[in-house]
Each structure stands twice: as structure tokens, then as C-alpha cells.
Design a protein around this motif. Structure first.
Motif, PDB file in Angstrom:
ATOM      1  N   UNK A 170       0.834  -1.194   0.000  1.00  0.00           N
ATOM      2  CA  UNK A 170       0.000   0.000   0.000  1.00  0.00           C
ATOM      3  C   UNK A 170       0.875   1.254   0.000  1.00  0.00           C
ATOM      4  N   UNK A 173       2.580   1.639  -3.331  1.00  0.00           N
ATOM      5  CA  UNK A 173       1.600   2.056  -4.331  1.00  0.00           C
ATOM      6  C   UNK A 173       1.337   3.558  -4.212  1.00  0.00           C
ATOM      7  N   UNK A 174       1.263   4.044  -2.986  1.00  0.00           N
ATOM      8  CA  UNK A 174       1.073   5.484  -2.797  1.00  0.00           C
ATOM      9  C   UNK A 174       2.297   6.274  -3.241  1.00  0.00           C
ATOM     10  N   UNK A 177       2.106   6.449  -6.908  1.00  0.00           N
ATOM     11  CA  UNK A 177       1.050   7.356  -7.345  1.00  0.00           C
ATOM     12  C   UNK A 177       1.486   8.804  -7.167  1.00  0.00           C
ATOM     13  N   UNK A 666      -5.536  -6.253  -6.237  1.00  0.00           N
ATOM     14  CA  UNK A 666      -5.758  -4.946  -5.641  1.00  0.00           C
ATOM     15  C   UNK A 666      -4.711  -3.925  -6.084  1.00  0.00           C
ATOM     16  N   UNK A 667      -3.467  -4.356  -6.218  1.00  0.00           N
ATOM     17  CA  UNK A 667      -2.403  -3.363  -6.420  1.00  0.00           C
ATOM     18  C   UNK A 667      -1.710  -3.448  -7.776  1.00  0.00           C
ATOM     19  N   UNK A 669      -2.047  -3.857 -11.082  1.00  0.00           N
ATOM     20  CA  UNK A 669      -2.252  -3.173 -12.359  1.00  0.00           C
ATOM     21  C   UNK A 669      -1.825  -1.715 -12.322  1.00  0.00           C
ATOM     22  N   UNK A 670      -1.890  -1.084 -11.147  1.00  0.00           N
ATOM     23  CA  UNK A 670      -1.482   0.320 -11.110  1.00  0.00           C
ATOM     24  C   UNK A 670       0.043   0.447 -11.157  1.00  0.00           C
ATOM     25  N   UNK A 673       0.381  -0.163 -15.442  1.00  0.00           N
ATOM     26  CA  UNK A 673      -0.023   1.027 -16.208  1.00  0.00           C
ATOM     27  C   UNK A 673      -0.348   2.142 -15.214  1.00  0.00           C
ATOM     28  N   UNK A 675      -3.021   4.512 -13.569  1.00  0.00           N
ATOM     29  CA  UNK A 675      -4.461   4.751 -13.475  1.00  0.00           C
ATOM     30  C   UNK A 675      -4.789   6.201 -13.827  1.00  0.00           C
ATOM     31  N   UNK A 677      -6.898   8.211 -12.552  1.00  0.00           N
ATOM     32  CA  UNK A 677      -6.990   8.996 -11.323  1.00  0.00           C
ATOM     33  C   UNK A 677      -5.635   9.612 -10.955  1.00  0.00           C
ATOM     34  N   UNK A 678      -4.575   8.807 -11.121  1.00  0.00           N
ATOM     35  CA  UNK A 678      -3.233   9.256 -10.771  1.00  0.00           C
ATOM     36  C   UNK A 678      -2.729  10.255 -11.806  1.00  0.00           C
TER      37      UNK A 678
END
Lengths: 726, 726
Positions: A170, A173-174, A177, A666-667, A669-670, A673, A675, A677-678
């Protein structure tokens, strides 16, 4: 290995480490060594000593590593560096949390049993066991109820791993992003890479084809395209031009220096024009270089035009005027036939592997299949070619092939050493060349970017390391034999062998200790780069440029670093319950590793490119893989101990698999590629599209001034029908 | 089975077929039957006889089926119908091309050998073999060089399959692309479905949340959103309202009819208000229905408002103002956390399964795992529960539970029959209910559209059919036994059993023949729907609406049709070389099937929804799976024949796998999502966005007039913070 020899080995390593740290503390204070110990801030134009603050205390670097925030690391070494630190601290966290419960619980349980004593009493040959081995699971008697505690230990380690990995994923991922929605526009966020441009229907050029295709599908957001061209020739000319420019600067510096000395007219440096400057006619270097440069500049100009117009390849970079548009375009299927117009996010401009871009899809897949086969064979059977080469490179053969070695080889002492160690030397050479070989293989797959090739090479190296070192030492050494004896059912041998797996733990304990003390000591003190830098500076470098090259610290080299760390993760996890004493050693390895790596990130290494933490999913998956290996190993080990509840451990394997699927859902694919949103994050400045476009122009094709970017695109566009003849 | 009994069985089937075709020819000419034989053109408002042209000749339907183009089929039955015909003609093509070489080559090679004669001479018990069996591979002696021809036959069939499948995939891909770039705008092309809307942060409504999210990410192309609401209650009221409306119309028609007869005042129809109209107080139907309608209309209005405002679910349909924008949005990751804001292409409005839309991602995955497990158990162990139920439903138990059956059951003749056939009857009931069960299970997975659920159910049915019929009959019958005897190595038994697999061929030959002659005869003649229609029309239907419902032909039902065809493909492929005589039968099956299906597509069935050939990749993959089963079976069979070159056949398995990967790479993704290139096709008219939006409003929530669409959206938007309390 008994206790004394373990302590001796451990102590020696520790002393070496302390000495190296002291050397580091002493040397890094000297301003003349700043380029070796602080290249990162220097390259950013900062003063490494910031008013002497950094030199005060010998543990100053430790304080600094602790006080620096994640943002500081990202500023100095990029997101990839920060993610590597997260990896180290994640493993550290897993080990600390595991150890807090396992050490006080399992050590007494193992220590107060006496399987080893009983075994040594019953069996004369197995009489040697150390105090360390008494604290491991090998000292617990078979079928004992004490094994429940060890089984619960496996559950505890698994749960701790799931929990900490989830939090780390998490967090990373942040991090990614945040980097991807950076308010500062970066070229790769506005760009996609398109490959497999299909055959031309009419006599339009590839550039026109690409332009019209993308303009039709993205009418509002398409900005420009840059067709990839075959730049091999241009690159060759460019490199030789740059070489002559460097040589000229060097010669001029030498000439100026010689003037400043006794003779005011100076001594004009000379060189030979032949191979490596060793043969050929002697010429005046300055004149020769000037001539060559004059000759090459127009040649490069001409070749640039030819490359842009007539050597267009079936791949292109497409630029969009917004990040969201580029992110969306990079993840949508464009063509009805999927093997044409394949798109992906453009890599960092510094990481593009240009020659691979124009490789066709099927070619890439065939190459990938071949590379995977080669790697599989290398991992499993690498001993065979080495044995083969060893057999042929006997001293006798060497003497015949290279007669000039005869004199060296015929000295009796040397001969003995060589005859004894030649196979080992070849093995060492092979292991040293392996990372480069794997990188070469990964690039041969047709991968588009250096960062992706690095991940691919790291994966291959991981399989090699784990298969050969871990499986090779542990499983083949004991478990195979144990299985054989299980088939024959003599109870005595089974219990004897079940205690030999914990015996291996001592070997790995020493291995881990040696690795961190000596490895980190060398890493931190940078003795080798220090010596090389000073030698180069003294004897070779004449110009500023050359000195800069001499201290350039380079990349941190995740491709070999991460798999080596992963090996330690696998070892420590697998032995965490069998011999809990390994946990503190693992924790020191990763704790010290985190400290040293953070120091090196902040002060030393300069990343070659940025992949925004794309490496993390691989680390995550491999930690889970190590966990599953651990769970299966423990099941086998419990069976050896004739513990009837061992199958309860097998429940953990599907749980780990499901956990891995859930985290992937949950994590993952971001990371693959961006997202939308990002990508939709606010920009602080209006992106300069000209500069973004220019960032992707390869060095050897770069126009002198930025205004010429227009000229660059013009050159591509005017290829017209001529290109079709290629 | 000997030749005569085979010919008898074949002849009987053929006679039945001819009789059914004659019945069809005779009945379909009568205008009073037009609704049964031409419902498709009638529903489109066309005259089915077009000036009597269709009634002239008994083979008119055949001519028409041949002359109708693919475009005609698409116009009448949609792309799915056309793709099903492509499937039939593809298999036909494979069989014809295979047969052209295999029949003239292999039949003489098998027929002139004499393994069966030798076997029957050596072994008294194996004396029975038919002429048909002499033309099969069973008649070739073991280790014979003739087996080379059969091996090459397998290669030929494989190559033909690869070639024809490739061409078909390309053709279907183009069909789909043409349909998707249709110049007429269709609602599903402008719409995406978003599920897993994350928890609300503030007290905004779900509608506001969705709107602001998509407006931010697609500022130029976002048109509107429609939040999915819980419409269970509204649907219930709507259905009961519609029921009363129908009942009212029926009662009024009955009343009017009674007036026209002897009594001018008429007889007002009455009904009972209780269960099924059987119990309760007697009331005047017209008055009762009018009352109920008056009562329900405002109730529905109120419930519609509640549903729209307070029952908003975490899913929505998003409308875009261009097809390219919708296609791009449907295939891009929107959220950084992949388990939120999951998008997919919106299904055909008629195919949406509303209650499934709001199901959360993890719930869907858990349900999927459960459903797969249930299906696996059903496929493998379905005999166990049936045996169990059979054991409990003995006649004695039945008599005890349902005493009113006692009299029926106690008749001696009936008792004998029931006792003998009860287990079989239960099996037949199970098999009849299986498709519905599989459809129910597929919908329980949380699938968003009927067409997807249909594909999922077809897949499950395929496994069931192939596993039980094919594997059950062939492999378990002979190969298992053969393997057992191989282990014991008595040569005589091996050669005996090797010849029994071709013996099964005769069974399957009869099976295929029966299936196409009787099955297609019944399908074409539509005897059952004809009788039901006439009965309903005569005794039940009073209003136009009711008559229309009585002849509505429904969907073609791919969910059971395709797997049954696939079973025949598997059987015919597997026996194509073992007993080449099966090829012409297979060819007739698919040729006749194509003819009958085309006729039914053009004249009878009306598709419920359109999936634009989404089914094809499944058909393709399953044909390849059948081919691989064939290749492995042939390898095993060659081994039984002691043919030492049999391993050459194993080369075909990886080739088939690679072929399947290549086709997937090249074609599959453009079936999963819409490529931008395809979505960018020119539109002939400006899309009416209001109508596109209105197409997705569920019936039970639909406003009376189209202008009220605005009101519909307003109602959703004004949910504000109230929605969060849910």
C-alpha cells in the motif's frame, strides 16, 4: 561447526567490519575524498559538508541516515531508491516481529529437550553437536508435543509476513502514485511507445502513417509523433566524433601543462593512429584530432538526415498534450489485429533501448522463448559446461595454445596452485560474468527499456541464486538423503538426518554474518572506487571532464543486489523456526543493509533512470514465493520429525496463494499502467511540449539548438514515398 | 454391432427425418401456421410469403438458405447467429478437407489388412466383427508399416484444422469489427459500466460522487451517468401491475365475446382472489383489476422515487458522447486501488442483469470460486446424488409420502415399469434441468450480462457433456481396461482391446446419425411449438397481445446447442483416423445443421440480445482443445498398436498449444474489448444521447414519456446526503 569456531569466524568478520567503518569515518572527512564519498550531492551542485556539519562525529552518517526522510531519499536517489529501502525495512519488520515472539518462545523449548544428547549416546558417530545446535529444532525429540510450538511459529511468521507486506504494498503504491502525479511535468508521462506499425498500404512514409492514425483516434489530445529510426551508423559516427573531441581536450591539456613547465614552447603530444594507439604511424595528436573532427562533423550531419528520412522503423513515440490522455492511450487496444499498433507507456528517455524498439512482436516472442530456455538450462545445468571447459583448459592445453604463458606456468609452485584451482577459477569467472550475461539475455528479448531489462535480469539471477545456493546446499544435502532413508525405514537414520538440517543452519548463520559484515564494510568504505579514483586522477585525468568521469559513482545495480538480498530472505525465513537464532542475524543484515543503503543513496549513487518503483511487485511476489518454499520445507521437516499434525501446515500454502492473488488484484495493475486517477493530478506549470519532445531525441541525432526541434520533425516528415522502398 | 443392425438403425432415423421434412413442407405452406414457421419476419412487420414466392417448391427453404447472404442473416438474427453459422461451416470445412484425403487413402489401407480375421481365428470369443469395423484402424495389424498412413492422417487433420480455424477467426473478427463500427449508433457503444464505487468520503450521494469522478477524468467526453438502484420492490409492483393490465384486457375480450353471442348484455367474467385463482372470494374480474390498477399506479410512482433516490447502489452506467471515448474508458484502469471503480464495456441494454451489477469485487470472486467448485463436483460426481435420490425415492417411500399416488402405483403393470425405470427417470429429469441449473450457477457468479452468463453456462455444459459422454463411454470402456492389461502384459488381450476402440466408433456413428436425423427433423418441423401455439390460440388467447406471446419463438439457446455440437466435433475428430467412415457422417451433421440453423435464423428465432460474436473465442478454444484430446488419444492408440514411431504424434501437442497462443495474441483482445480503430468508424447520424440514456432505464423505473428522462436523472441527483444513511 562447534561454538568456538563459529565465534572465531563471527569475531573475525566483526573486526573487519569495525576496521572498515573506521577507515570510512577517517577518509570521508577529508575534502580531497569528497568526490568518492559524496558524489550525489556534488553532482547536484551542493556542498557535501554543508559547513562542516557532516564531519563532526564518527557516527554522523548514522544519525543522518536516520534523520533523512523518505522525501530526501526520493530527491537524492529517486523513487526506485526509496522502494529499495522499503524492501529492506519490510524484511526487517518481518524478522523483528517474528523474532519478538519466536526467540523467547522457541529457544527454551528447544534448549531444554535432549534429542541430540540421546542421539549421540545411541550412536557413536553422531557425537559432535554444538551448543548452538542445542538451541535449534534438531534438539527436539520426534513426535514430541513441543513441536506444536514450532508449528504455531510457522503460522506466526506467515501472518506477520502477510500483514507487513500488505502495508508495504500500500505504501509503495502510494509512493508510485505520488511520483506519477508529480506536479512537475516529466516527458515519459506525456508519451507512449507504439510498436509493430503495420505494413504500409500506399506510398506514404511511416511518419505520415503514424501521424494520420493517431490524429484520427485521438483528435483532441494528439500532439506529435517521433518515428524511431535506425541510428546505428549515426551513433557510430557520433561516438567516434565524441572520442576525438575528448582526445583533443586531453591533448590540449597535456600540451598546456608541458608549456607551464620548464620549456615554454611545450611538447606537442603525439599518438599512433592504429589499433588501440599501439601501432600505426606517429602523428601530432592535436592536429590529427582537429582533422578528424572536421571530417566527421559533416559526415554526421549527412548521416542524421539519412537516418531520419530513409531509415524510419516500424515503431514510434507518440506525444499527447495531457497526462490523462497519454495514460489512457497507453492502456487501450488500438488495432483490431492485436499484433499491430501495440502500445505501452514510454520509458524514461534515459532508459530507452533504441535498437529493440523496432523489433516485431513475433520476433520478440520467439526470442523470449529462446532466452527462457537458455536461462532454464543455465540455472539447472550450469555445472556441465564449466566442467567441460575445465577439462579442456588443462595446463597442458593452455601451454600448447598460448606458448608465451609457458614460462609462467612452468614455475613449480604456481603450477601446483593452478592445477588445484583452475576449475574453481573458471567457476569464479563464470559467476562474475553471470550478471552481465543475464542482462545481455534480457535485452535480447526485445525489451524496450533498461529498467525493464534490469527487472528481467534480476528475476533470472534470483532463480539462479536460490536454485543453486539454497536448494543446492540444503535440500540436496539432507532432504534427498532423508527421503531415501525414509523409503528404507530404519528409524535411527531418520532421526539422525532430521537433526542435520538444523546443522546446516549454522553454516548459513556464518554465511549471513560474513556477508553483512564484510560486504557492508566494503560497500560503505568504498575502498576500491577510492583507490581507482585517486590513481586515475593522478596519472590519467587532465581535463575537468575526465575527472568527473573518474568519480561518477554509477547506478546502485539492483539487478544483482535485490536477488542477493532475496537469497538471504529465503534462507532466514526457511530457518526461522528450525533454528530461531538465525533471526537476529537476518535482522542485523537487513537493518545494517538499510542503514548503509540509505547512506549510499543519499550521498553516493546517482540513478541512471527512474522507473517509479516498478520493481516492487517483483520483490513482493518473491517474498511470497520464499514464504511458500518455507511453508513446504517446514511441512517436510515436520514429517521427518514424525509429527502427525504436520498436514496442518499445508493449509498455509493455499492461503499464501490466495493472498498473492488478492494483492495482485488490488495493487498490481497500477504498477503495470498508470491509473487515470493518478495521471489526473494537478500540474504546477504548463508543460513545455517542445522540451518533452526534445527529451526523446537520441543524442546522436540531436540538433545543436532547441529551435531545431522543428527541423528534426520536418526531416522525418519529408521522407515521403522514398521510405517505402526500404 | 453388425452391419445389418447399423443399417436398420440408420434407415429408421432417415425415414423419420424424411417424414418430418415432408410434414414441415406441408405445414409451413399454410398461412395459418405462418406464426410458427415465420415469426422472425412477421415480428419485423414483413410478409413471410412475399407474394407466394416461398410456398412454391418443397425444397424452397433449402434454396433460400443457400441464397441468403451473411448480411441477411445478420439482419434477421444478429451477429451472434452469423457467428454460429460460421462455427458450423468451419467444422464442416475441416471435416470435408480431412475426408477428401483420409477416406480414399485410409479406407483401402485398413480394408485390405486382416487383423480382425486373424484375431477371430486365434480367439474364439472375439469372433464377431462387422464389415464396418473392417474399414477401421482396428483391422490393421500391430507394428504394421501401414500405421504410418494413419499417423500422417493425424498430421493432415491437424494442419487442416489450423488453417481453417485461422481463416474463420479472421472472418469473425472482421464481422465483429463491422458490427462494432456500425454507422447506426447503438446505446452499448457509448456506455461503460462501472462497479465497486468506493465508500463515500463526505455526505455526497453516490450519483454526485460518480458524476464528479468521471467528469474530472473525462472532462471533454463525459455525458451523463445513471446510478444503478435497488429496484426489487419497484419491479415487483411493476410486474403485478402489468399482470392486472393483461388480466383486464383478457376479461374485457371475454366479456365482449360473450355479448356478441346470444345474450346482448353479456356475462361478466369472474375470478377468485386467492392462490392461483383457485381459492378465495369470487369477484368481478374487470372491476377487481381496475381497482387494483388504480391502487398500484401511485404505489409504483412512489416506489420509483424511493428506488432512484434512496436505494442507489455502488454501480453505475456512464455515458460518453463518442464511441472512441467509451471504448477507451472501458479498457483503462481508473483507480489506483484496482478493486475500486472497476470498468467494463456496458452490455446490450436488453442483456443487463441488474441485481448483479452492485455485487462487490471480492464477493464476485468468492462466489466464482464456490460456483467452480460446485460445477467441478457436479461434472465428476453427478452420479452419486442421483443414485442417492434414487435410493430414497423407492415406490414404498413414494406411497408413504404421497398417499394419493397409491392407487396409481398399485396397478401391477405400471408398478413394474416404474420400479425398473425410476432411476433412469430421475437421471432424465436431472439432465433436463441441468442447463437451467448451470445458467443459475453462472448468474450467481455476479456476471453483469445475460450474454456473458450464457457463455459461462455453455462452458460448464461443455465440460459436463464431454467428460461424461465422451470420456465416460470411450476411455473408461476401453482404454482403462487396456492400460490394466498392459500392466499384466498378455499380448493377446492387448491386441484384442486395441481393436475395441474402433468398435466404439460404430456406436458413435449411430449416435451421430440418430442425432442429426431425428434432432434436425424435429427442429425444422417445429411440431411441439406448432401444437402448443394452436392449442393456446384456440383455448386461451383472447387478445392480440396474448396471441403474440403464444407464437414468440424465443432465443436460439446457444448455451446448450453449442456444447452439444462441440461434443460431436470432439467425437468425430477423435475417430477421424481410427474409423474414417465417421467423417461423412460428421460432415452431414454439420452440413445439415448449417442448413437447418440458417433456415431457423432467417425465419424463426428472434435473438434476445446481441453480443457481436463474443462467443467465437470460446468456440475456437474448444475446437483446439478437442484437437489436442484427439492428438493425445491417437498417441495412446498408436502405442496400443505397438507402433514405435508413435512419439512423433506428441510433437503436435505443443504445436497446437503454440497455435492457440498465437491466435489468442492476434485476435482475442479485440473480442474482450473494442479497439479504438474499430470504435472510430464513421457514424451516419448524430447520436441521440437522450435516447441512448433512455435505453438503459429499466422497465419498472421508466417514465411514461421520453421528456421525463430529465426528471429521471433529477430524481437520482436529488438523493444528496440521505443516500449515505444506507
Amino acid at each position: 561447526m562447534d561454538l568456538t569456531s563459529f565465534i572465531t569466524s563471527f569475531g573475525t568478520s566483526f573486526v573487519i567490519f569495525v576496521v572498515l567503518v573506521l577507515i570510512f569515518t577517517a577518509l570521508s572527512r577529508k575534502p580531497s575524498n569528497a568526490m568518492v564519498y559524496y558524489p550525489n550531492p556534488i553532482s547536484k551542485g551542493l556542498d557535501p559538508f554543508e559547513g562542516g556539519k557532516r564531519t563532526k562525529s564518527p557516527i554522523g552518517w548514522i544519525r543522518e541516515a536516520f534523520s533523512a526522510s523518505e522525501a530526501d531519499v526520493i530527491a537524492a536517489g529517486g523513487v526506485d531508491a526509496a522502494v529499495y529501502l522499503v524492501f529492506l525495512s519490510t524484511v526487517l519488520g518481518i524478522l523483528v516481529f517474528s523474532g519478538v515472539l519466536l526467540l523467547p518462545a522457541l529457544l527454551p523449548i528447544a534448549g531444554t529437550d535432549d534429542a541430540l544428547r540421546l542421539a549421540s549416546r545411541n550412536n557413536k558417530t553422531a557425537g559432535n553437536y554444538s551448543e548452538i545446535e542445542k538451541l535449534a529444532m534438531g534438539n527436539v525429540q520426534g513426535k514430541s508435543k513441543r513441536l506444536w510450538a514450532f508449528m504455531l511459529g510457522v503460522y506466526w511468521v506467515s501472518i506477520v509476513t502477510y500483514y507487513i507486506l500488505w502495508k508495504s504494498y500500500k505504501h509503495v503504491s502510494n509512493l508510485r502514485a505520488t511520483a506519477k502525479s508529480n506536479p512537475k511535468p516529466r516527458p515519459e508521462d506525456f508519451t507512449i511507445l507504439v510498436r509493430d506499425v503495420p505494413s504500409l498500404t500506399s506510398d506514404q512514409s511511416i511518419k505520415d502513417r503514424v501521424d494520420s492514425y493517431f490524429r484520427r483516434l485521438h483528435p483532441d489530445t494528439f500532439y506529435r509523433s517521433m518515428v524511431v529510426t535506425d541510428q546505428k551508423e549515426a551513433n557510430k559516427i557520433y561516438n567516434s566524433l565524441e572520442g576525438y573531441k575528448k582526445k583533443l581536450a586531453h591533448a590540449e591539456a597535456v600540451f598546456a601543462e608541458s608549456k607551464a613547465a620548464s620549456k615554454p614552447e611545450g611538447a606537442r603530444p603525439t599518438m599512433r593512429t592504429g589499433f588501440l594507439g599501439l601501432v600505426g604511424s606517429k602523428v601530432d595528436t592535436i592536429n590529427h584530432c582537429n582533422e578528424k573532427i572536421k571530417e566527421l562533423v559533416p559526415k554526421l550531419d549527412a548521416e542524421q538526415k539519412i537516418s531520419l528520412q530513409d531509415k524510419q522503423q516500424r515503431a514510434a513515440l507518440i506525444f499527447f498534450n495531457s497526462r490523462v490522455a497519454a495514460a489512457a492511450a497507453a492502456q487501450t487496444i488500438h488495432a483490431q489485429m492485436i499484433d499491430t499498433w501495440t502500445v505501452l507507456e514510454a520509458p524514461d528517455p534515459r532508459a530507452v533501448i533504441w535498437p529493440n524498439l523496432s523489433m516485431r512482436l513475433y520476433m520478440r516472442q520467439i526470442r523470449q522463448a529462446i532466452v527462457y530456455t537458455v536461462v532454464f538450462l543455465t540455472v539447472v545445468f550450469y555445472m556441465i559446461p564449466i566442467a567441460f571447459i575445465s577439462a579442456f583448459t588443462t595446463l597442458a592445453n593452455l601451454e600448447r595454445l598460448a606458448p608465451f604463458l609457458k614460462k609462467v606456468v612452468e614455475q613449480p609452485e604456481l603450477r601446483t596452485i593452478l592445477e588445484a584451482y583452475l576449475p574453481q577459477i573458471i567457476l569464479i569467472i563464470f559467476l562474475a560474468l553471470l550478471p552481465a550475461l543475464l542482462m545481455f539475455l534480457s535485452k535480447s528479448e526485445g525489451i524496450a527499456s533498461e529498467s525493464h531489462a534490469m527487472r528481467a535480469a534480476a528475476g533470472k539471477y534470483f532463480y539462479f541464486v536460490v536454485f543453486n545456493v539454497f536448494i543446492g546446499f540444503t535440500i540436496s544435502g539432507t532432504l534427498w538423503n532423508s527421503l531415501k532413508s525414509i523409503l528404507n525405514h530404519p528409524k535411527g537414520i531418520v532421526s539422525l538426518l532430521a537433526s542435520s538440517l538444523p546443522g546446516n543452519a549454522t553454516f548459513f548463520l556464518t554465511f549471513v554474518a560474513l556477508k553483512f559484515f564484510v560486504g557492508y564494510g566494503l560497500e560503505l568504505s568504498r575502498l576500491v572506487p577510492l583507490i581507482i579514483f585517486h590513481l586515475k586522477k593522478k596519472f590519467l585525468c587532465k581535463t575537468e571532464e575526465e575527472i568527473k568521469e573518474a568519480w561518477a559513482p554509477g547506478d546502485i545495480g539492483f539487478a544483482t543486489r535485490v536477488p542477493n538480498d532475496m537469497l538471504i530472505v529465503t534462507i532466514v525465513l526457511c530457518y526461522s523456526v528450525i533454528a530461531p537464532l538465525i533471526i537476529p542475524f537476518g535482522a542485523i543484515y537487513f537493518g545494517l543493509g538499510w542503514l548503509v543503503a540509505k547512506n549510499q543513496m543519499l550521498r553516493v549513487y546517482i540513478p541512471n533512470y527512474e522507473s517509479n518503483g516498478r520493481m516492487w511487485p517483483h520483490m513482493h511476489t518473491r517474498i511470497i514465493a520464499a514464504l511458500i518454499v518455507y511453508q513446504i520445507t517446514m511441512f517436510g521437516f515436520m514429517l521427518l520429525k514424525e509429527f502427525y499434525y504436520a498436514p496442518f501446515l499445508l493449509v498455509l500454502v493455499p492461503i499464501s496463494l490466495i493472498y498473492s492473488i488478492i494483492t495482485k488484484n488490488r495493487f498490481y495493475k497500477s504498477f503495470a499502467v498508470t491509473p487515470l486517477e493518478v495521471a489526473a493530478g494537478e500540474l504546477k506549470e504548463i508543460p513545455n511540449m517542445e522540451a518533452i519532445y526534445a527529451a526523446y531525441i537520441p543524442k546522436c541525432l540531436k540538433p545543436e539548438k532547441l529551435e531545431d526541434v522543428e527541423l528534426f520533425e520536418d526531416a522525418q516528415s519529408h521522407a515521403t514515398s522514398r521510405a517505402t522502398s526500404f
